[in-house]
Design an enzyme around this catalytic site. Structure first.
Site, PDB file in Angstrom:
ATOM      1  N   ASP A   1       0.816  -1.209   0.000  1.00 45.28           N
ATOM      2  CA  ASP A   1       0.000   0.000   0.000  1.00 45.28           C
ATOM      3  C   ASP A   1       0.854   1.266   0.000  1.00 45.28           C
ATOM      4  OD1 ASP A   1       1.019  -0.335   2.506  1.00 45.28           O
ATOM      5  OD2 ASP A   1      -0.836   0.075   3.584  1.00 45.28           O
TER       6      ASP A   1
ATOM      7  N   HIS B   1      21.144  -0.210 -21.142  1.00 43.34           N
ATOM      8  CA  HIS B   1      20.293   0.307 -20.073  1.00 43.34           C
ATOM      9  C   HIS B   1      20.681  -0.317 -18.729  1.00 43.34           C
ATOM     10  CE1 HIS B   1      16.924   1.500 -23.134  1.00 43.34           C
ATOM     11  NE2 HIS B   1      17.922   2.347 -23.110  1.00 43.34           N
TER      12      HIS B   1
ATOM     13  N   ASP C   1      25.287   7.970 -17.960  1.00 43.22           N
ATOM     14  CA  ASP C   1      24.132   8.507 -18.671  1.00 43.22           C
ATOM     15  C   ASP C   1      23.136   8.927 -17.598  1.00 43.22           C
ATOM     16  OD1 ASP C   1      21.851   9.028 -20.161  1.00 43.22           O
ATOM     17  OD2 ASP C   1      22.103   7.311 -21.484  1.00 43.22           O
TER      18      ASP C   1
ATOM     19  N   ASP D   1      19.389  15.185 -20.530  1.00 42.28           N
ATOM     20  CA  ASP D   1      19.818  13.817 -20.860  1.00 42.28           C
ATOM     21  C   ASP D   1      21.245  13.907 -21.392  1.00 42.28           C
ATOM     22  OD1 ASP D   1      20.019  11.173 -21.540  1.00 42.28           O
ATOM     23  OD2 ASP D   1      18.332  11.148 -22.938  1.00 42.28           O
TER      24      ASP D   1
ATOM     25  N   HIS E   1      21.822   1.067 -31.795  1.00 44.19           N
ATOM     26  CA  HIS E   1      20.677   1.926 -31.485  1.00 44.19           C
ATOM     27  C   HIS E   1      20.683   3.156 -32.376  1.00 44.19           C
ATOM     28  CE1 HIS E   1      23.278   4.786 -29.317  1.00 44.19           C
ATOM     29  NE2 HIS E   1      23.816   3.766 -28.681  1.00 44.19           N
TER      30      HIS E   1
ATOM     31  N   HIS F   1      16.883  11.166 -29.850  1.00 48.41           N
ATOM     32  CA  HIS F   1      15.434  11.199 -29.672  1.00 48.41           C
ATOM     33  C   HIS F   1      15.032  12.616 -29.292  1.00 48.41           C
ATOM     34  CE1 HIS F   1      16.231  11.252 -25.309  1.00 48.41           C
ATOM     35  NE2 HIS F   1      17.079  10.267 -25.521  1.00 48.41           N
TER      36      HIS F   1
ATOM     37  N   HIS G   1      12.138  10.693 -23.511  1.00 43.39           N
ATOM     38  CA  HIS G   1      11.893  10.326 -24.910  1.00 43.39           C
ATOM     39  C   HIS G   1      10.592  11.023 -25.285  1.00 43.39           C
ATOM     40  CE1 HIS G   1      14.457   6.412 -24.498  1.00 43.39           C
ATOM     41  NE2 HIS G   1      15.157   7.515 -24.410  1.00 43.39           N
TER      42      HIS G   1
ATOM     43  N   GLU H   1      23.510  11.011 -29.767  1.00 41.69           N
ATOM     44  CA  GLU H   1      24.205  10.078 -28.874  1.00 41.69           C
ATOM     45  C   GLU H   1      24.666   8.797 -29.564  1.00 41.69           C
ATOM     46  OE1 GLU H   1      21.527   8.091 -26.067  1.00 41.69           O
ATOM     47  OE2 GLU H   1      19.900   9.352 -26.805  1.00 41.69           O
TER      48      GLU H   1
ATOM     49  N   TYR I   1      29.890  -0.278 -28.737  1.00 45.25           N
ATOM     50  CA  TYR I   1      29.845  -1.199 -27.611  1.00 45.25           C
ATOM     51  C   TYR I   1      30.346  -2.554 -28.098  1.00 45.25           C
ATOM     52  CZ  TYR I   1      26.339   2.415 -26.836  1.00 45.25           C
ATOM     53  OH  TYR I   1      25.672   3.621 -26.772  1.00 45.25           O
TER      54      TYR I   1
ATOM     55  N   ARG J   1      29.690   5.896 -25.147  1.00 47.16           N
ATOM     56  CA  ARG J   1      28.611   6.703 -25.700  1.00 47.16           C
ATOM     57  C   ARG J   1      28.854   8.149 -25.293  1.00 47.16           C
ATOM     58  NH1 ARG J   1      24.728   3.920 -24.058  1.00 47.16           N
ATOM     59  NH2 ARG J   1      23.936   5.001 -22.191  1.00 47.16           N
TER      60      ARG J   1
ATOM     61  N   GLU K   1      26.694  11.820 -25.423  1.00 46.19           N
ATOM     62  CA  GLU K   1      25.347  12.344 -25.693  1.00 46.19           C
ATOM     63  C   GLU K   1      25.240  13.805 -25.277  1.00 46.19           C
ATOM     64  OE1 GLU K   1      20.706  11.212 -24.556  1.00 46.19           O
ATOM     65  OE2 GLU K   1      22.369  10.497 -23.299  1.00 46.19           O
TER      66      GLU K   1
END
Length: 439
Positions: A34, A238, A255, A266, A351, A355, A362, A386, A390, A414, A416
């Site tokens: 709850d 991710h 990131d 971002d 990828h 975006h 996003h 970005e 990898y 990466r 970005e």
């Protein structure tokens, strides 16, 4: 500069024309048993109202003779407010949020039909509120059965996204002020992380200090789950466990971005821990950086969205061929079939290159008008750029491609930035976070 919600609603009412639109607030979400998560308003609802409570409904009825903007909200209830905090209430909702009329949410069913029947189409997104979904459908079906007698009323239901998303895509100066604040806080946190990261430090320690700074500087908190990925973890796109202890010679990919008054930053940076980059790390880093710069150069008014990704892919594929990680004709490697599984470079760059960014990380908005026609960039569009490379420790080369040497394995990079489209070209809003390698 304050957000002009009235102007937003006026623009939407013009787009609705002869229809009527219904938007619902976000529901509360349960963390466990709850205990609920902190409330975060639905972005469309917030964009149009600025109202930040659950169990709300906004109706936009341009053809109603008296009420074009109607709010249904939770009524004042001291017994409940003692537990969960103050509510705006019905009277203040009308006064503070500019509604032509406000009602208690419990009265929605009583009044809904009187507004729906003023339009020839209902704009509504069928979402997580099953009860409201059923109310909308029930009233729509009843109005259909009496249409022949009245000759007016809704004859269809459509998603309001195509009306609202183009509005949200073009950022106003007031929105950009909030986004720049989110970015400034995020930049400070990234630069702190670079100072902190040392061999023996745990990824979660970096995450904790960054997110502490997000709140300390007045932000809402993380814009999304922070990725603090060292060593081979940087090859997991991710990764959010953030539990590994860093070692000398690791790359650390962070990131992470701050949310500020609902608007998001971002940012991704990758850097070495404890000692200079190895030759393999350095050459791949420079390749990703060159790809990112080429992609940013394409963030120009009138260019199509796919030109950004295509520029990054061109640089990365050329570089991977030069390094012997890919083999073959460059154009063939890039264009060999529309099936992504046939694009052999996707072993290393799997990828897209960015975006839209805004109220959602996003953010809303199409990228294509149809299968073959990409959207053209306009001043006010805000997007991330970005690219990455990898090389997972267990990566297998694509069919017909060279074996992957051990010296490359476990490297993930990466970079970005958040980039605004302006009439003069790309404006990199996140430039306060360094990305050039130190000589």
């Amino acid at each position: 500069m304050e957000i002009d919600y009235h102007q937003r609603r006026k623009q939407l009412l013009e787009k609705i024309g002869s229809g009527v639109a219904v938007f619902a607030s976000a529901p509360m979400a349960v963390m466990h048993n709850d205990v609920e998560y902190n409330f975060r308003q639905d972005s469309d609802f917030y964009y149009l109202t600025g109202f930040n409570e659950p169990r709300g409904v906004a109706i936009f009825a341009p053809n109603h003779p008296e009420h074009q903007f109607i709010l249904f909200v939770q009524p004042k209830d001291l017994a409940k407010e003692i537990w969960t905090g103050a509510r705006v209430g019905v009277a203040a909702a009308q006064e503070q949020y500019g509604a032509d009329q406000a009602y208690a949410i419990g009265d929605l069913d009583e009044h809904l039909a009187s507004y729906l029947k003023t339009g020839d189409k209902i704009y509504y997104h069928f979402g997580r509120d099953r009860r409201l979904n059923e109310q909308i459908l029930g009233h729509y079906q009843r109005l259909l059965t009496t249409y022949a007698k009245r000759g007016t009323g809704p004859l269809g239901i459509a998603d309001p996204g195509p009306l609202l998303a183009p509005m949200r895509q073009i950022k106003t100066e007031a929105e950009l002020d909030l986004i720049r604040r989110a970015i400034a806080i995020s930049a400070e946190a990234h630069n702190l992380a670079r100072e902190m990261a040392q061999p023996g430090c745990y990824e979660y320690e970096i995450q904790a200090e960054m997110e502490h700074l997000f709140r300390l500087r007045g932000g809402d908190g993380p814009a999304y789950p922070s990725i603090v990925a060292s060593g081979p973890n940087a090859c997991v796109l991710h990764y959010t466990e953030n539990s590994r202890q860093m070692e000398a010679g690791d790359l650390l990919l962070i990131d992470a971005g701050c949310a500020y008054r609902y608007y998001n930053a971002d940012i991704t940076r990758t850097f070495g821990v404890g000692r200079p980059l190895s030759e393999e790390q350095r050459v791949l880093y420079e390749l990703v950086l060159a790809a990112q710069k080429a992609a940013i150069d394409q963030v120009q008014p009138g260019n199509t969205y796919d030109q950004i990704h295509d520029a990054a892919v061109q640089v990365i594929v050329e570089g991977l061929v030069d390094l012997g990680l890919l083999a073959g004709d460059i154009d063939t490697l890039i264009n060999e079939g529309k099936d992504e599984q046939k694009q052999k470079y996707r072993t290393f760059f799997m990828h897209g290159t960015g975006h839209w960014l805004g109220l959602d990380v996003h953010d809303v908005g199409i990228y294509k008008h149809n299968k073959d026609t990409w959207i053209s960039l306009q001043p006010g569009h805000l997007l991330t750029v970005e690219p990455g490379i990898y090389i997972h420790p267990e990566a297998e080369p694509a069919e017909g491609q060279p074996a992957i040497g051990d010296r490359w394995r476990g490297i993930g990079i990466r970079i970005e930035d958040d980039v605004l489209v302006t009439a003069a070209g790309p404006s990199v809003l996140t430039s306060d976070v360094p990305k050039e390698l130190m000589s």
